[in-house]
Design a protein around this motif. Structure first.
Motif, PDB file in Angstrom:
ATOM      1  N   MET A  76      -1.790  -1.035  -4.266  1.00 21.83           N
ATOM      2  CA  MET A  76      -3.105  -0.397  -3.797  1.00 21.83           C
ATOM      3  C   MET A  76      -2.696   1.167  -3.375  1.00 21.83           C
ATOM      4  O   MET A  76      -1.640   1.320  -2.528  1.00 21.83           O
ATOM      5  CB  MET A  76      -3.445  -1.260  -2.595  1.00 21.83           C
ATOM      6  N   TYR A  77      -3.602   2.095  -3.437  1.00 23.93           N
ATOM      7  CA  TYR A  77      -3.535   3.597  -2.682  1.00 23.93           C
ATOM      8  C   TYR A  77      -4.798   4.013  -2.122  1.00 23.93           C
ATOM      9  O   TYR A  77      -5.925   3.676  -2.496  1.00 23.93           O
ATOM     10  CB  TYR A  77      -3.068   4.364  -3.697  1.00 23.93           C
ATOM     11  N   ARG A  78      -4.837   4.316  -0.824  1.00 27.80           N
ATOM     12  CA  ARG A  78      -5.976   4.599  -0.128  1.00 27.80           C
ATOM     13  C   ARG A  78      -5.942   5.963   0.462  1.00 27.80           C
ATOM     14  O   ARG A  78      -4.908   6.448   0.781  1.00 27.80           O
ATOM     15  CB  ARG A  78      -6.385   3.486   1.135  1.00 27.80           C
ATOM     16  N   THR A  79      -7.144   6.628   0.135  1.00 29.45           N
ATOM     17  CA  THR A  79      -6.958   8.140   0.817  1.00 29.45           C
ATOM     18  C   THR A  79      -8.489   8.477   1.027  1.00 29.45           C
ATOM     19  O   THR A  79      -9.646   7.775   0.899  1.00 29.45           O
ATOM     20  CB  THR A  79      -6.580   9.092  -0.319  1.00 29.45           C
ATOM     21  N   ASP A  80      -8.735   9.602   2.101  1.00 24.56           N
ATOM     22  CA  ASP A  80      -9.912  10.298   2.263  1.00 24.56           C
ATOM     23  C   ASP A  80      -9.809  11.716   1.926  1.00 24.56           C
ATOM     24  O   ASP A  80     -10.689  12.342   2.452  1.00 24.56           O
ATOM     25  CB  ASP A  80     -10.165   9.895   3.684  1.00 24.56           C
ATOM     26  N   TYR A 140     -15.022   2.405  -2.695  1.00 19.98           N
ATOM     27  CA  TYR A 140     -15.349   3.710  -1.872  1.00 19.98           C
ATOM     28  C   TYR A 140     -16.226   3.168  -0.767  1.00 19.98           C
ATOM     29  O   TYR A 140     -17.122   2.235  -0.951  1.00 19.98           O
ATOM     30  CB  TYR A 140     -16.522   4.833  -2.701  1.00 19.98           C
ATOM     31  N   SER A 166     -13.395   6.777   2.543  1.00 20.47           N
ATOM     32  CA  SER A 166     -12.300   6.404   2.027  1.00 20.47           C
ATOM     33  C   SER A 166     -12.272   5.820   0.635  1.00 20.47           C
ATOM     34  O   SER A 166     -13.289   5.291   0.427  1.00 20.47           O
ATOM     35  CB  SER A 166     -11.204   5.494   2.809  1.00 20.47           C
ATOM     36  N   CYS A 222     -10.363   3.670  -2.338  1.00 17.02           N
ATOM     37  CA  CYS A 222      -9.099   2.884  -2.642  1.00 17.02           C
ATOM     38  C   CYS A 222      -9.220   2.673  -4.074  1.00 17.02           C
ATOM     39  O   CYS A 222     -10.199   2.174  -4.848  1.00 17.02           O
ATOM     40  CB  CYS A 222      -9.425   1.658  -1.772  1.00 17.02           C
ATOM     41  N   GLN A 243       0.800  -1.408   0.052  1.00 13.52           N
ATOM     42  CA  GLN A 243       0.008   0.164   0.010  1.00 13.52           C
ATOM     43  C   GLN A 243       0.992   1.163   0.120  1.00 13.52           C
ATOM     44  O   GLN A 243       1.707   1.212   0.893  1.00 13.52           O
ATOM     45  CB  GLN A 243      -0.851   0.044   1.241  1.00 13.52           C
ATOM     46  N   LYS A 291      -6.852  -0.009  -6.650  1.00 16.94           N
ATOM     47  CA  LYS A 291      -6.019  -1.032  -6.429  1.00 16.94           C
ATOM     48  C   LYS A 291      -5.776  -1.566  -8.172  1.00 16.94           C
ATOM     49  O   LYS A 291      -6.798  -1.547  -8.929  1.00 16.94           O
ATOM     50  CB  LYS A 291      -6.706  -2.347  -6.117  1.00 16.94           C
TER      51      LYS A 291
END
Length: 86
Positions: free
Chosen positions: A50-54, A31, A37, A39, A3, A41
């Motif tokens: 993978m990258y996750r953000t809010d 989502y 958040s 994500c 990640q 992938k």
């Protein structure tokens, strides 16, 4: 599954992964409303990024990157042309 912490690292790695074998690459957006958040992938079954953000600004970057990938996937010209970095 690595990640990534920064968007720049993720976008470069995901672009590289897609351009290596466009027929095997898949992109998934997910989502989660409960924690707000998003994500993204990118995988080719061997490597999964993978990258996750809010953050709203990152959501806009993800949307732009996703549309660039979609344009590459449907493009009639050679698939080996690298995406322009904006």
């Amino acid at each position: 599954m690595p990640q990534f912490q920064t968007w720049e690292e993720f976008s470069r790695a995901a672009e590289k992964l897609y351009l290596a074998d466009p027929m095997k690459a898949r992109v998934v957006l997910k989502y989660r409303h409960s924690d707000g958040s998003l994500c993204i992938k990118v995988t080719d079954d061997l490597v999964c990024l993978m990258y996750r953000t809010d953050q709203a600004q990152d959501v806009k970057k993800i949307e732009k990157f996703h549309s660039q990938l979609m344009r590459l996937m449907v493009a009639k010209e050679s698939r080996s042309v690298a995406m322009e970095a904006d």
